[in-house]
Design a protein around this motif. Sequence first.
Motif, PDB file in Angstrom:
ATOM      1  N   VAL A   1       0.855  -1.196   0.000  1.00 18.42           N
ATOM      2  CA  VAL A   1       0.000   0.000   0.000  1.00 18.42           C
ATOM      3  C   VAL A   1       0.883   1.236   0.000  1.00 18.42           C
ATOM      4  CG1 VAL A   1      -1.930  -1.143   1.164  1.00 18.42           C
ATOM      5  CG2 VAL A   1      -0.234   0.107   2.510  1.00 18.42           C
ATOM      6  N   GLU A   2       0.342   2.327  -0.504  1.00 19.22           N
ATOM      7  CA  GLU A   2       1.071   3.600  -0.560  1.00 19.22           C
ATOM      8  C   GLU A   2       0.355   4.623   0.322  1.00 19.22           C
ATOM      9  OE1 GLU A   2       3.643   4.804  -2.629  1.00 19.22           O
ATOM     10  OE2 GLU A   2       4.026   3.046  -3.881  1.00 19.22           O
ATOM     11  N   THR A   3       1.149   5.406   1.021  1.00 19.40           N
ATOM     12  CA  THR A   3       0.581   6.517   1.769  1.00 19.40           C
ATOM     13  C   THR A   3       1.336   7.790   1.426  1.00 19.40           C
ATOM     14  OG1 THR A   3       0.210   7.468   3.964  1.00 19.40           O
ATOM     15  CG2 THR A   3       2.000   5.884   3.786  1.00 19.40           C
ATOM     16  N   GLY A   4       0.591   8.854   1.203  1.00 18.22           N
ATOM     17  CA  GLY A   4       1.193  10.133   0.858  1.00 18.22           C
ATOM     18  C   GLY A   4       1.604  10.944   2.063  1.00 18.22           C
ATOM     19  N   ALA A   5       1.268  10.473   3.243  1.00 21.69           N
ATOM     20  CA  ALA A   5       1.580  11.204   4.477  1.00 21.69           C
ATOM     21  C   ALA A   5       2.007  10.216   5.550  1.00 21.69           C
ATOM     22  CB  ALA A   5       0.357  11.986   4.948  1.00 21.69           C
ATOM     23  N   ALA A   6       2.667  10.717   6.573  1.00 24.21           N
ATOM     24  CA  ALA A   6       3.047   9.871   7.705  1.00 24.21           C
ATOM     25  C   ALA A   6       1.815   9.560   8.559  1.00 24.21           C
ATOM     26  CB  ALA A   6       4.115  10.563   8.534  1.00 24.21           C
ATOM     27  N   TRP A   7       1.729   8.325   9.024  1.00 22.80           N
ATOM     28  CA  TRP A   7       0.704   7.887   9.960  1.00 22.80           C
ATOM     29  C   TRP A   7       1.416   7.369  11.203  1.00 22.80           C
ATOM     30  CZ3 TRP A   7      -4.829   7.261   9.161  1.00 22.80           C
ATOM     31  CH2 TRP A   7      -5.270   7.835   7.960  1.00 22.80           C
ATOM     32  N   ASN A   8       0.637   6.968  12.171  1.00 21.43           N
ATOM     33  CA  ASN A   8       1.181   6.412  13.404  1.00 21.43           C
ATOM     34  C   ASN A   8       0.801   4.933  13.484  1.00 21.43           C
ATOM     35  OD1 ASN A   8       2.092   9.025  14.549  1.00 21.43           O
ATOM     36  ND2 ASN A   8      -0.098   9.463  14.469  1.00 21.43           N
ATOM     37  N   ARG A   9       1.797   4.083  13.622  1.00 24.63           N
ATOM     38  CA  ARG A   9       1.536   2.646  13.737  1.00 24.63           C
ATOM     39  C   ARG A   9       1.177   2.321  15.184  1.00 24.63           C
ATOM     40  NH1 ARG A   9       6.187   0.720  11.905  1.00 24.63           N
ATOM     41  NH2 ARG A   9       5.469   0.168   9.817  1.00 24.63           N
TER      42      ARG A   9
ATOM     43  N   THR B   1      -2.389  -1.688  12.305  1.00 27.01           N
ATOM     44  CA  THR B   1      -3.344  -0.593  12.458  1.00 27.01           C
ATOM     45  C   THR B   1      -2.581   0.717  12.457  1.00 27.01           C
ATOM     46  OG1 THR B   1      -4.775  -2.001  13.815  1.00 27.01           O
ATOM     47  CG2 THR B   1      -5.174   0.369  13.894  1.00 27.01           C
ATOM     48  N   TRP B   2      -3.059   1.661  11.654  1.00 24.54           N
ATOM     49  CA  TRP B   2      -2.488   3.014  11.610  1.00 24.54           C
ATOM     50  C   TRP B   2      -3.532   4.001  12.113  1.00 24.54           C
ATOM     51  CZ3 TRP B   2      -0.524   3.514   5.839  1.00 24.54           C
ATOM     52  CH2 TRP B   2       0.429   2.521   5.588  1.00 24.54           C
ATOM     53  N   THR B   3      -3.070   5.122  12.637  1.00 25.05           N
ATOM     54  CA  THR B   3      -3.992   6.178  13.055  1.00 25.05           C
ATOM     55  C   THR B   3      -3.327   7.540  12.914  1.00 25.05           C
ATOM     56  OG1 THR B   3      -5.407   6.954  14.878  1.00 25.05           O
ATOM     57  CG2 THR B   3      -3.264   6.037  15.484  1.00 25.05           C
ATOM     58  N   GLN B   4      -4.134   8.581  12.892  1.00 24.95           N
ATOM     59  CA  GLN B   4      -3.640   9.954  12.923  1.00 24.95           C
ATOM     60  C   GLN B   4      -3.864  10.583  14.297  1.00 24.95           C
ATOM     61  OE1 GLN B   4      -1.827  11.619  10.900  1.00 24.95           O
ATOM     62  NE2 GLN B   4      -1.990  10.597   8.935  1.00 24.95           N
ATOM     63  N   ASP B   5      -5.065  10.442  14.834  1.00 26.33           N
ATOM     64  CA  ASP B   5      -5.422  11.121  16.084  1.00 26.33           C
ATOM     65  C   ASP B   5      -5.704  10.166  17.239  1.00 26.33           C
ATOM     66  OD1 ASP B   5      -5.382  13.923  15.249  1.00 26.33           O
ATOM     67  OD2 ASP B   5      -6.983  13.325  13.888  1.00 26.33           O
ATOM     68  N   GLY B   6      -5.392   8.901  17.064  1.00 25.42           N
ATOM     69  CA  GLY B   6      -5.667   7.913  18.103  1.00 25.42           C
ATOM     70  C   GLY B   6      -6.611   6.860  17.575  1.00 25.42           C
ATOM     71  N   MET B   7      -6.332   5.602  17.875  1.00 25.58           N
ATOM     72  CA  MET B   7      -7.057   4.511  17.210  1.00 25.58           C
ATOM     73  C   MET B   7      -8.542   4.465  17.559  1.00 25.58           C
ATOM     74  SD  MET B   7      -5.795   1.100  19.141  1.00 25.58           S
ATOM     75  CE  MET B   7      -5.939   0.880  20.905  1.00 25.58           C
ATOM     76  N   LEU B   8      -8.960   5.108  18.636  1.00 25.52           N
ATOM     77  CA  LEU B   8     -10.381   5.132  18.950  1.00 25.52           C
ATOM     78  C   LEU B   8     -11.104   6.283  18.259  1.00 25.52           C
ATOM     79  CD1 LEU B   8     -10.249   4.191  22.732  1.00 25.52           C
ATOM     80  CD2 LEU B   8     -10.624   2.701  20.751  1.00 25.52           C
ATOM     81  N   LEU B   9     -10.331   7.146  17.605  1.00 29.91           N
ATOM     82  CA  LEU B   9     -10.923   8.247  16.847  1.00 29.91           C
ATOM     83  C   LEU B   9     -10.852   7.992  15.342  1.00 29.91           C
ATOM     84  CD1 LEU B   9      -9.507  11.244  18.895  1.00 29.91           C
ATOM     85  CD2 LEU B   9     -11.764  10.178  19.080  1.00 29.91           C
ATOM     86  N   ASP B  10      -9.728   7.432  14.905  1.00 31.79           N
ATOM     87  CA  ASP B  10      -9.610   7.060  13.492  1.00 31.79           C
ATOM     88  C   ASP B  10      -8.603   5.927  13.381  1.00 31.79           C
ATOM     89  OD1 ASP B  10      -6.791   8.112  12.358  1.00 31.79           O
ATOM     90  OD2 ASP B  10      -7.541   9.558  13.814  1.00 31.79           O
ATOM     91  N   ARG B  11      -8.825   5.027  12.445  1.00 34.95           N
ATOM     92  CA  ARG B  11      -7.863   3.946  12.234  1.00 34.95           C
ATOM     93  C   ARG B  11      -7.985   3.372  10.832  1.00 34.95           C
ATOM     94  NH1 ARG B  11     -10.003  -0.725  16.325  1.00 34.95           N
ATOM     95  NH2 ARG B  11     -10.566   1.052  17.599  1.00 34.95           N
ATOM     96  N   VAL B  12      -6.852   2.971  10.303  1.00 33.35           N
ATOM     97  CA  VAL B  12      -6.781   2.193   9.072  1.00 33.35           C
ATOM     98  C   VAL B  12      -6.236   0.833   9.464  1.00 33.35           C
ATOM     99  CG1 VAL B  12      -5.665   1.929   6.828  1.00 33.35           C
ATOM    100  CG2 VAL B  12      -6.415   4.188   7.573  1.00 33.35           C
ATOM    101  N   MET B  13      -6.980  -0.218   9.171  1.00 30.78           N
ATOM    102  CA  MET B  13      -6.550  -1.580   9.479  1.00 30.78           C
ATOM    103  C   MET B  13      -6.172  -2.281   8.181  1.00 30.78           C
ATOM    104  SD  MET B  13      -9.379  -2.541  12.376  1.00 30.78           S
ATOM    105  CE  MET B  13     -10.710  -1.747  11.463  1.00 30.78           C
ATOM    106  N   ILE B  14      -4.927  -2.709   8.092  1.00 30.42           N
ATOM    107  CA  ILE B  14      -4.413  -3.392   6.907  1.00 30.42           C
ATOM    108  C   ILE B  14      -4.279  -4.863   7.272  1.00 30.42           C
ATOM    109  CG2 ILE B  14      -2.494  -3.525   5.266  1.00 30.42           C
ATOM    110  CD1 ILE B  14      -1.936  -0.529   6.104  1.00 30.42           C
TER     111      ILE B  14
END
Length: 198
Positions: A35-43, A58-71
């Motif tokens: 997968v490609e990401t154009g910005a840094a995320w938090n693992r 699992t990646w998140t920007q603002d905390g996994m209970l607020l937003d998450r990407v699960m690969i």
Amino acid sequence: MKVRILFYLSLCLVVGCVSYAAVGPGAMTYPGLVVETGAAWNRVPKEHMTIMRPGAETWTQDGMLLDRVMIIPGVPDGEPVFRQRSRSEALPKFEANMLPNEIQELTESTVVKLFGEGQGAVESSNLRPHSYGDRRGILFDLNIAVSDGPDYRGIAGAIVHEGKLNLIIFIAAEPYYFDKHVDAARAIIESARIVAGS
């Protein structure tokens, strides 16, 4: 409204105690999937997402209970999307011959497990085909109504290759966090490619 504000504040306190590692920007390789990401995320550290299968993240920007990407790459035929932590835990299982709508339903049932039985109602919609490079897959939208907390929206993408399911799910609290990250998350999902020979 007051309950939701307190919920968000408690999430921020919990999230602040978690030690994240930066991931991206650029190409990220998983077993059989890139997968490609154009910005840094938090693992998210694996100890905070024990439900995830080996090789999944699992990646998140603002905390996994607020937003998450699960690969979630390479789910074999006959196994659940999430790791089964006990024999009594009834997780829905992927079958290699599933039709697109059945994968959509499997994802609905799987996302319910994130919130706990009876805690969230998950509905999906807008099932559509999508080309992941030279592979055909699907995209669909998610809506999650939570009994005690914010509601969520999301997008999921899936590719079946050589009898294995590759699934990427984005969910975020709505409206603010979903709107804030949906474009970046959609780009990650749509960037997915099967690794040659996998």
